[in-house]
Design a protein around this motif. Structure first.
Motif, PDB file in Angstrom:
ATOM      1  N   VAL A   1      -2.916   7.840 -10.820  1.00 47.53           N
ATOM      2  CA  VAL A   1      -4.301   8.108 -11.221  1.00 47.53           C
ATOM      3  C   VAL A   1      -4.495   7.868 -12.710  1.00 47.53           C
ATOM      4  CG1 VAL A   1      -4.791   9.708  -9.351  1.00 47.53           C
ATOM      5  CG2 VAL A   1      -3.773  10.576 -11.449  1.00 47.53           C
ATOM      6  N   THR A   2      -3.444   8.124 -13.513  1.00 45.67           N
ATOM      7  CA  THR A   2      -3.533   7.874 -14.953  1.00 45.67           C
ATOM      8  C   THR A   2      -3.625   6.387 -15.239  1.00 45.67           C
ATOM      9  OG1 THR A   2      -2.252   9.878 -15.411  1.00 45.67           O
ATOM     10  CG2 THR A   2      -2.402   8.251 -17.183  1.00 45.67           C
TER      11      THR A   2
ATOM     12  N   TRP B   1       4.353  -1.764 -11.691  1.00 43.39           N
ATOM     13  CA  TRP B   1       3.958  -0.441 -11.216  1.00 43.39           C
ATOM     14  C   TRP B   1       2.599  -0.579 -10.529  1.00 43.39           C
ATOM     15  CZ3 TRP B   1       4.539   2.537 -16.523  1.00 43.39           C
ATOM     16  CH2 TRP B   1       5.828   2.338 -17.023  1.00 43.39           C
ATOM     17  N   PRO B   2       2.553  -0.858  -9.253  1.00 39.54           N
ATOM     18  CA  PRO B   2       1.256  -1.097  -8.591  1.00 39.54           C
ATOM     19  C   PRO B   2       0.488   0.213  -8.408  1.00 39.54           C
ATOM     20  CG  PRO B   2       3.018  -1.072  -6.983  1.00 39.54           C
ATOM     21  CD  PRO B   2       3.677  -0.931  -8.321  1.00 39.54           C
ATOM     22  N   PHE B   3      -0.812   0.169  -8.706  1.00 40.00           N
ATOM     23  CA  PHE B   3      -1.625   1.388  -8.570  1.00 40.00           C
ATOM     24  C   PHE B   3      -2.914   1.168  -7.793  1.00 40.00           C
ATOM     25  CE2 PHE B   3      -2.716  -0.565 -12.643  1.00 40.00           C
ATOM     26  CZ  PHE B   3      -4.099  -0.646 -12.584  1.00 40.00           C
ATOM     27  N   ALA B   4      -3.247  -0.064  -7.476  1.00 35.46           N
ATOM     28  CA  ALA B   4      -4.470  -0.317  -6.696  1.00 35.46           C
ATOM     29  C   ALA B   4      -4.369  -1.691  -6.041  1.00 35.46           C
ATOM     30  CB  ALA B   4      -5.713  -0.242  -7.576  1.00 35.46           C
ATOM     31  N   LEU B   5      -5.090  -1.829  -4.932  1.00 38.76           N
ATOM     32  CA  LEU B   5      -5.127  -3.090  -4.198  1.00 38.76           C
ATOM     33  C   LEU B   5      -6.586  -3.423  -3.931  1.00 38.76           C
ATOM     34  CD1 LEU B   5      -3.676  -5.354  -2.681  1.00 38.76           C
ATOM     35  CD2 LEU B   5      -3.420  -3.819  -0.733  1.00 38.76           C
ATOM     36  N   GLY B   6      -7.024  -4.565  -4.451  1.00 37.13           N
ATOM     37  CA  GLY B   6      -8.421  -4.968  -4.304  1.00 37.13           C
ATOM     38  C   GLY B   6      -8.580  -6.060  -3.255  1.00 37.13           C
TER      39      GLY B   6
ATOM     40  N   ARG C   1       0.829  -1.205   0.000  1.00 36.63           N
ATOM     41  CA  ARG C   1       0.000   0.000   0.000  1.00 36.63           C
ATOM     42  C   ARG C   1       0.863   1.254   0.000  1.00 36.63           C
ATOM     43  NH1 ARG C   1      -2.595  -2.467   4.214  1.00 36.63           N
ATOM     44  NH2 ARG C   1      -2.046  -0.749   5.614  1.00 36.63           N
ATOM     45  N   LYS C   2       1.993   1.199   0.733  1.00 39.08           N
ATOM     46  CA  LYS C   2       2.899   2.342   0.753  1.00 39.08           C
ATOM     47  C   LYS C   2       3.514   2.560  -0.621  1.00 39.08           C
ATOM     48  CE  LYS C   2       6.884   4.277   3.175  1.00 39.08           C
ATOM     49  NZ  LYS C   2       7.894   4.067   4.264  1.00 39.08           N
ATOM     50  N   ALA C   3       3.877   1.477  -1.298  1.00 37.59           N
ATOM     51  CA  ALA C   3       4.412   1.596  -2.654  1.00 37.59           C
ATOM     52  C   ALA C   3       3.393   2.229  -3.595  1.00 37.59           C
ATOM     53  CB  ALA C   3       4.833   0.221  -3.170  1.00 37.59           C
ATOM     54  N   ILE C   4       2.129   1.862  -3.429  1.00 35.59           N
ATOM     55  CA  ILE C   4       1.073   2.437  -4.266  1.00 35.59           C
ATOM     56  C   ILE C   4       0.929   3.918  -3.985  1.00 35.59           C
ATOM     57  CG2 ILE C   4      -1.420   2.431  -4.670  1.00 35.59           C
ATOM     58  CD1 ILE C   4      -1.328  -0.625  -4.197  1.00 35.59           C
ATOM     59  N   ARG C   5       0.901   4.300  -2.706  1.00 36.24           N
ATOM     60  CA  ARG C   5       0.740   5.712  -2.351  1.00 36.24           C
ATOM     61  C   ARG C   5       1.888   6.569  -2.864  1.00 36.24           C
ATOM     62  NH1 ARG C   5      -0.801   3.533   2.775  1.00 36.24           N
ATOM     63  NH2 ARG C   5       1.267   4.041   3.603  1.00 36.24           N
ATOM     64  N   THR C   6       3.106   6.024  -2.841  1.00 32.61           N
ATOM     65  CA  THR C   6       4.286   6.807  -3.233  1.00 32.61           C
ATOM     66  C   THR C   6       4.695   6.573  -4.678  1.00 32.61           C
ATOM     67  OG1 THR C   6       5.732   5.065  -2.342  1.00 32.61           O
ATOM     68  CG2 THR C   6       5.166   6.899  -0.869  1.00 32.61           C
TER      69      THR C   6
ATOM     70  N   ALA D   1      -4.724   4.087 -13.192  1.00 36.92           N
ATOM     71  CA  ALA D   1      -6.028   3.613 -12.721  1.00 36.92           C
ATOM     72  C   ALA D   1      -7.131   3.961 -13.707  1.00 36.92           C
ATOM     73  CB  ALA D   1      -6.337   4.211 -11.351  1.00 36.92           C
ATOM     74  N   ARG D   2      -7.054   5.160 -14.292  1.00 39.99           N
ATOM     75  CA  ARG D   2      -8.066   5.579 -15.258  1.00 39.99           C
ATOM     76  C   ARG D   2      -8.028   4.696 -16.506  1.00 39.99           C
ATOM     77  NH1 ARG D   2      -6.316  10.462 -16.079  1.00 39.99           N
ATOM     78  NH2 ARG D   2      -7.316  11.254 -14.180  1.00 39.99           N
ATOM     79  N   GLU D   3      -6.831   4.410 -16.984  1.00 37.15           N
ATOM     80  CA  GLU D   3      -6.701   3.557 -18.172  1.00 37.15           C
ATOM     81  C   GLU D   3      -7.140   2.131 -17.880  1.00 37.15           C
ATOM     82  OE1 GLU D   3      -2.725   3.871 -19.584  1.00 37.15           O
ATOM     83  OE2 GLU D   3      -2.909   6.000 -20.125  1.00 37.15           O
ATOM     84  N   TRP D   4      -6.794   1.647 -16.689  1.00 40.75           N
ATOM     85  CA  TRP D   4      -7.222   0.295 -16.306  1.00 40.75           C
ATOM     86  C   TRP D   4      -8.741   0.211 -16.212  1.00 40.75           C
ATOM     87  CZ3 TRP D   4      -9.693  -1.253 -11.708  1.00 40.75           C
ATOM     88  CH2 TRP D   4      -9.773  -2.630 -11.509  1.00 40.75           C
ATOM     89  N   ASN D   5      -9.367   1.223 -15.625  1.00 34.74           N
ATOM     90  CA  ASN D   5     -10.831   1.242 -15.525  1.00 34.74           C
ATOM     91  C   ASN D   5     -11.476   1.245 -16.906  1.00 34.74           C
ATOM     92  OD1 ASN D   5     -11.498   1.199 -12.745  1.00 34.74           O
ATOM     93  ND2 ASN D   5     -10.768   3.294 -12.523  1.00 34.74           N
ATOM     94  N   ALA D   6     -10.898   2.028 -17.832  1.00 35.98           N
ATOM     95  CA  ALA D   6     -11.432   2.068 -19.194  1.00 35.98           C
ATOM     96  C   ALA D   6     -11.286   0.704 -19.869  1.00 35.98           C
ATOM     97  CB  ALA D   6     -10.710   3.147 -20.005  1.00 35.98           C
ATOM     98  N   ARG D   7     -10.150   0.049 -19.651  1.00 37.27           N
ATOM     99  CA  ARG D   7      -9.923  -1.276 -20.234  1.00 37.27           C
ATOM    100  C   ARG D   7     -10.890  -2.304 -19.661  1.00 37.27           C
ATOM    101  NH1 ARG D   7      -5.174  -4.135 -21.582  1.00 37.27           N
ATOM    102  NH2 ARG D   7      -4.330  -2.147 -22.278  1.00 37.27           N
ATOM    103  N   GLU D   8     -11.077  -2.286 -18.339  1.00 37.51           N
ATOM    104  CA  GLU D   8     -11.993  -3.223 -17.705  1.00 37.51           C
ATOM    105  C   GLU D   8     -13.414  -3.017 -18.185  1.00 37.51           C
ATOM    106  OE1 GLU D   8     -11.360  -5.806 -15.132  1.00 37.51           O
ATOM    107  OE2 GLU D   8      -9.576  -5.556 -16.370  1.00 37.51           O
TER     108      GLU D   8
END
Length: 228
Positions: free
Chosen positions: A213-214, A167-172, A141-146, A216-223
């Motif tokens: 955030v970029t 490049w981690p950007f989210a944790l589900g 989570r720290k890696a994602i935040r930073t 995450a936005r691209e991943w959301n569009a792909r999903e």
């Protein structure tokens, strides 16, 4: 409706108006008599709410007023309790402790009757973790935040081990697994990594070149495209 919930509703109603609104309109929208409304406005003003106006002219809540943290409706209290209990059952130990601490801080500033509502909230979480994670997800989570790159040693469904830089950007958090959403340099694409299959990982000093955030936005569009 409890008095604390009624006052909260009145504040939320006032927030919707930028110009003075009549007492009659506020009374109708909040479902109280005009006399009760005037008493509630006076009570809120005494508690520090910056409400300007008077009967016959109208009332307005001055911009910048922050809603007191002790003002919660019954539904909001149950939502907070449910969220805290879910976090305790479905996430890692550090996040679970943080959720419990946050709820305790909120309960500490609530009026007595609302503290009882927290203790007696009739909401239950049935989620039970099925798998155990070897990885310390607090570090992830720290890696994602930073926005730090992560070197990952990972085992696939067949047990084959590979080394990835991601490049981690989210944790589900799901019922049966925790999933890291990341850009994988090896695959040059988005990939999902189950936390229980991570053999080892290290957070690198290097930041990945794109904003979280970029990604995450691209991943959301792909999903979204995949599920259309």
């Amino acid at each position: 409706m409890a008095r604390s919930e009624r006052l909260l509703t009145l504040l939320q109603t006032l927030r919707r108006y930028r110009r003075p609104v009549s007492g009659a309109t506020l009374a109708e929208e909040t479902g109280v008599s005009l006399r009760t409304l005037y008493r509630d406005i006076a009570s809120l003003q005494t508690q520090g709410a910056m409400i300007e106006g008077e009967p016959g002219i109208g009332y307005v809540l001055k911009p910048g007023f922050m809603l007191p943290p002790m003002m919660f409706s019954q539904d909001e209290i149950e939502a907070l309790v449910l969220g805290s209990r879910w976090v305790a059952r479905a996430t890692d130990s550090r996040l679970a402790a943080a959720g419990a601490d946050a709820l305790a801080k909120i309960a500490a500033v609530l009026p007595a009757e609302m503290r009882e509502a927290v203790d007696q909230a009739a909401v239950v979480v049935a989620t039970r973790r099925i798998t155990e994670d070897k990885a310390d997800l607090s570090l992830m989570r720290k890696a994602i935040r930073t926005e730090r790159m992560v070197q990952l040693t990972y085992g696939d469904v067949n047990g084959a081990i590979s080394t990835r830089r991601i490049w981690p950007f989210a944790l589900g958090y799901f019922d049966n697994a925790r999933i890291i959403m990341a850009w994988c340099e090896l695959r040059q694409d988005f990939r999902h990594f189950r936390a229980d299959r991570i053999v080892d990982f290290a957070v690198l000093e290097a930041r990945y070149p794109r904003r979280r955030v970029t990604l995450a936005r691209e991943w959301n569009a792909r999903e979204g495209m995949l599920h259309d």
